[in-house]
Write a protein that holds these residues in place. Structure first.
Motif, PDB file in Angstrom:
ATOM      1  N   ILE A 234       1.048  -1.249  -0.019  1.00 26.18           N
ATOM      2  CA  ILE A 234      -0.034  -0.047  -0.127  1.00 26.18           C
ATOM      3  C   ILE A 234       0.901   1.291  -0.029  1.00 26.18           C
ATOM      4  N   ALA A 235       0.642   2.143  -1.194  1.00 29.71           N
ATOM      5  CA  ALA A 235       1.289   3.372  -1.142  1.00 29.71           C
ATOM      6  C   ALA A 235       0.547   4.427  -0.346  1.00 29.71           C
ATOM      7  N   GLY A 236      -0.846   4.344  -0.220  1.00 32.26           N
ATOM      8  CA  GLY A 236      -1.650   5.237   0.283  1.00 32.26           C
ATOM      9  C   GLY A 236      -3.130   5.236  -0.289  1.00 32.26           C
ATOM     10  N   HIS A 237      -3.674   6.466  -0.327  1.00 35.43           N
ATOM     11  CA  HIS A 237      -4.967   6.230  -0.538  1.00 35.43           C
ATOM     12  C   HIS A 237      -5.567   7.557  -1.491  1.00 35.43           C
ATOM     13  N   LYS A 238      -6.939   7.297  -1.936  1.00 33.85           N
ATOM     14  CA  LYS A 238      -7.370   8.141  -2.784  1.00 33.85           C
ATOM     15  C   LYS A 238      -8.755   8.568  -2.173  1.00 33.85           C
ATOM     16  N   ILE A 239      -9.246   9.994  -2.029  1.00 35.29           N
ATOM     17  CA  ILE A 239     -10.576  10.177  -1.955  1.00 35.29           C
ATOM     18  C   ILE A 239     -11.106  10.850  -3.043  1.00 35.29           C
ATOM     19  N   GLY A 240     -12.501  10.279  -3.126  1.00 37.70           N
ATOM     20  CA  GLY A 240     -13.058  10.649  -4.543  1.00 37.70           C
ATOM     21  C   GLY A 240     -14.319  11.506  -4.273  1.00 37.70           C
ATOM     22  N   LEU A 241     -14.516  12.569  -5.237  1.00 38.76           N
ATOM     23  CA  LEU A 241     -15.885  13.204  -5.412  1.00 38.76           C
ATOM     24  C   LEU A 241     -15.950  14.099  -4.305  1.00 38.76           C
ATOM     25  N   THR A 242     -14.832  14.777  -4.009  1.00 43.59           N
ATOM     26  CA  THR A 242     -14.821  15.841  -3.027  1.00 43.59           C
ATOM     27  C   THR A 242     -14.890  17.162  -3.672  1.00 43.59           C
ATOM     28  N   SER A 243     -15.204  17.477  -4.859  1.00 44.51           N
ATOM     29  CA  SER A 243     -15.358  18.872  -5.639  1.00 44.51           C
ATOM     30  C   SER A 243     -16.898  18.689  -6.266  1.00 44.51           C
TER      31      SER A 243
ATOM     32  N   THR B  93      -6.810  16.293 -11.961  1.00 47.23           N
ATOM     33  CA  THR B  93      -5.729  16.820 -11.304  1.00 47.23           C
ATOM     34  C   THR B  93      -6.178  17.170  -9.799  1.00 47.23           C
ATOM     35  N   GLU B  94      -5.179  16.628  -9.074  1.00 48.74           N
ATOM     36  CA  GLU B  94      -5.387  16.752  -7.381  1.00 48.74           C
ATOM     37  C   GLU B  94      -4.212  17.264  -6.859  1.00 48.74           C
ATOM     38  N   ILE B  95      -4.713  17.655  -5.628  1.00 51.69           N
ATOM     39  CA  ILE B  95      -3.716  18.292  -4.504  1.00 51.69           C
ATOM     40  C   ILE B  95      -3.342  16.877  -3.789  1.00 51.69           C
ATOM     41  N   ALA B  96      -2.127  16.685  -3.375  1.00 52.26           N
ATOM     42  CA  ALA B  96      -1.913  15.378  -2.582  1.00 52.26           C
ATOM     43  C   ALA B  96      -1.095  15.716  -1.589  1.00 52.26           C
TER      44      ALA B  96
ATOM     45  N   ASP C 252     -11.398  23.192   1.431  1.00 53.29           N
ATOM     46  CA  ASP C 252     -10.369  23.104   1.833  1.00 53.29           C
ATOM     47  C   ASP C 252      -9.573  21.626   1.798  1.00 53.29           C
ATOM     48  N   PRO C 253      -8.552  21.251   0.800  1.00 52.62           N
ATOM     49  CA  PRO C 253      -8.151  19.784   0.674  1.00 52.62           C
ATOM     50  C   PRO C 253      -7.920  19.247   2.101  1.00 52.62           C
TER      51      PRO C 253
ATOM     52  N   GLY D 285       4.337   8.196   5.976  1.00 48.85           N
ATOM     53  CA  GLY D 285       4.976   7.858   4.459  1.00 48.85           C
ATOM     54  C   GLY D 285       3.836   7.634   3.450  1.00 48.85           C
ATOM     55  N   ASP D 286       2.580   7.426   3.864  1.00 50.28           N
ATOM     56  CA  ASP D 286       1.324   7.115   3.052  1.00 50.28           C
ATOM     57  C   ASP D 286       1.176   8.498   2.370  1.00 50.28           C
ATOM     58  N   ILE D 287       0.835   8.434   0.893  1.00 46.40           N
ATOM     59  CA  ILE D 287       0.208   9.363   0.133  1.00 46.40           C
ATOM     60  C   ILE D 287      -1.251   9.443   0.117  1.00 46.40           C
ATOM     61  N   VAL D 288      -1.935  10.449   0.146  1.00 42.92           N
ATOM     62  CA  VAL D 288      -3.327  10.875   0.169  1.00 42.92           C
ATOM     63  C   VAL D 288      -3.490  11.800  -0.843  1.00 42.92           C
ATOM     64  N   LEU D 289      -4.510  11.330  -1.929  1.00 43.98           N
ATOM     65  CA  LEU D 289      -4.903  12.115  -2.987  1.00 43.98           C
ATOM     66  C   LEU D 289      -6.176  12.826  -2.506  1.00 43.98           C
ATOM     67  N   ALA D 290      -6.239  14.325  -2.602  1.00 35.28           N
ATOM     68  CA  ALA D 290      -7.460  14.625  -1.801  1.00 35.28           C
ATOM     69  C   ALA D 290      -8.606  14.924  -2.774  1.00 35.28           C
TER      70      ALA D 290
END
Length: 251
Positions: free
Chosen positions: A48-57, A98-101, A194-195, A216-221
Motif C-alpha cells: 500500500i502506497a496510500g489512499h485516494k479520496i473521490g468526489l470531493t469537488s 488533477t489533484e492536490i496530494a 479546503d483539501p 509515508g502514505d500518500i493521500v490524494l485529496a
C-alpha cells in the motif's frame, strides 16, 4: 462480486453494474468487496502506497451524479513519477483528474480534526489520478465506484515540497493543459472548501474499514475539475501557484 471485478480488470471485458443487479447493496457492502480484493493483492505481495479520496469537488459530484465521498487504496505499482508515459491500451475507459496530494510525516490512527491532520502532513504535491471503470460506462452508482476501488487505476506524482502548516491551500490556482492548450482549471478550495478537510474525512472513514493511515502514505485529496478522457497521443501538464508541475504522456 469481488472476483467478478478482478476478472473484468484482467480480461478487459466489462461486467454489469452491481447496483442494478443487487439493489440492496450498501456502501458498507461495497467497501467489504473493495477490502476483499485489497487483501488478496497484499497477500500476493502488493504494498500500500496510500489512499485516494473521490468526489470531493462539486464538479466531480455533478459529473458522476453522486453526492457522497468515497475512498480507494493506492498500491505502489500504481504510482509513477511526473514525466511518465502511460499506455491507454492498458486501461478500459480511462480518464484523468488533477489533484492536490499529501505525504504524511506521522500516523493518523484515529478520527482527527483539521488541526491534527494539518500537523501530520509532511509534504504536498500536485498529482494526476487515472480513473478507470470495469463497468460498461461511467454511469455508475456510489456502490459501484466503492467496490471497484473508487475507480482508482493509477497515480502520477509531481515533485513534493515541504508542507508548512500555515500554508493556505484553498487559494492554490491549478491549471491543466493538454498539448499546450488549457482544458481545465480549479482551486484548492474546490476540494471541500479546503483539501485538508478531505484528509480529515478519511481519518474518520478508514478506522471503520480496519485501516490506519501511516507515516509515508500518500493521500490524494480529490480533483479540482471534472475528469477528462485519457486520450492517446496527448501530453498532459498541470501547473499550480506554488507547487511544481506534473506531466504525463499518453501513448
Amino acid at each position: 462480486m469481488a472476483e467478478e471485478l478482478v476478472g473484468a480488470a484482467r480480461t478487459g471485458v466489462p461486467v454489469p453494474l452491481l447496483s442494478k443487479r443487487f439493489p440492496g447493496l450498501t456502501p458498507a457492502d461495497a467497501y467489504r468487496i473493495q477490502r476483499i480484493n485489497l487483501d488478496k493483492q497484499v497477500s500476493s505481495g502488493a504494498r500500500i502506497a496510500g489512499h485516494k479520496i473521490g468526489l470531493t469537488s462539486a464538479a466531480m459530484r455533478e459529473q458522476m451524479g453522486i453526492d457522497e465521498l468515497d475512498s480507494g487504496v493506492v498500491l505502489t505499482d500504481m504510482v509513477a513519477a511526473s514525466g511518465a508515459r502511460l499506455r491507454s491500451a492498458d486501461f478500459m475507459s480511462p480518464r484523468i483528474e488533477t489533484e492536490i496530494a499529501f505525504r504524511l510525516r506521522r500516523d493518523l490512527a484515529e478520527p482527527s480534526d483539521l488541526g491534527t491532520v494539518r500537523s501530520a502532513v509532511g509534504e504536498v504535491f500536485l498529482a494526476f489520478e487515472v480513473l478507470d471503470t470495469v463497468f460498461p460506462d461511467w454511469n455508475i452508482a456510489l456502490v459501484d465506484s466503492i467496490a471497484a476501488n473508487a475507480a482508482c487505476a493509477g497515480v502520477v506524482t509531481g515533485s513534493p515540497v515541504p508542507f508548512d502548516p500555515a500554508w493556505d491551500l484553498t487559494a492554490e490556482q491549478i491549471r491543466l493543459e493538454a498539448d499546450g492548450e488549457d482544458v481545465a482549471a480549479g482551486q484548492g478550495r474546490d476540494i471541500l472548501g479546503d483539501p485538508l478537510k478531505a484528509l480529515a474525512w478519511l481519518t474518520h472513514r478508514l478506522p471503520v474499514l480496519g485501516i490506519t493511515l501511516r507515516a509515508g502514505d500518500i493521500v490524494l485529496a480529490g480533483s479540482v475539475h471534472a475528469s477528462l478522457p485519457l486520450t492517446p497521443g496527448t501530453h498532459f501538464r498541470a501547473t499550480s501557484t506554488r507547487l511544481p508541475s506534473v506531466d504525463l504522456r499518453v501513448v
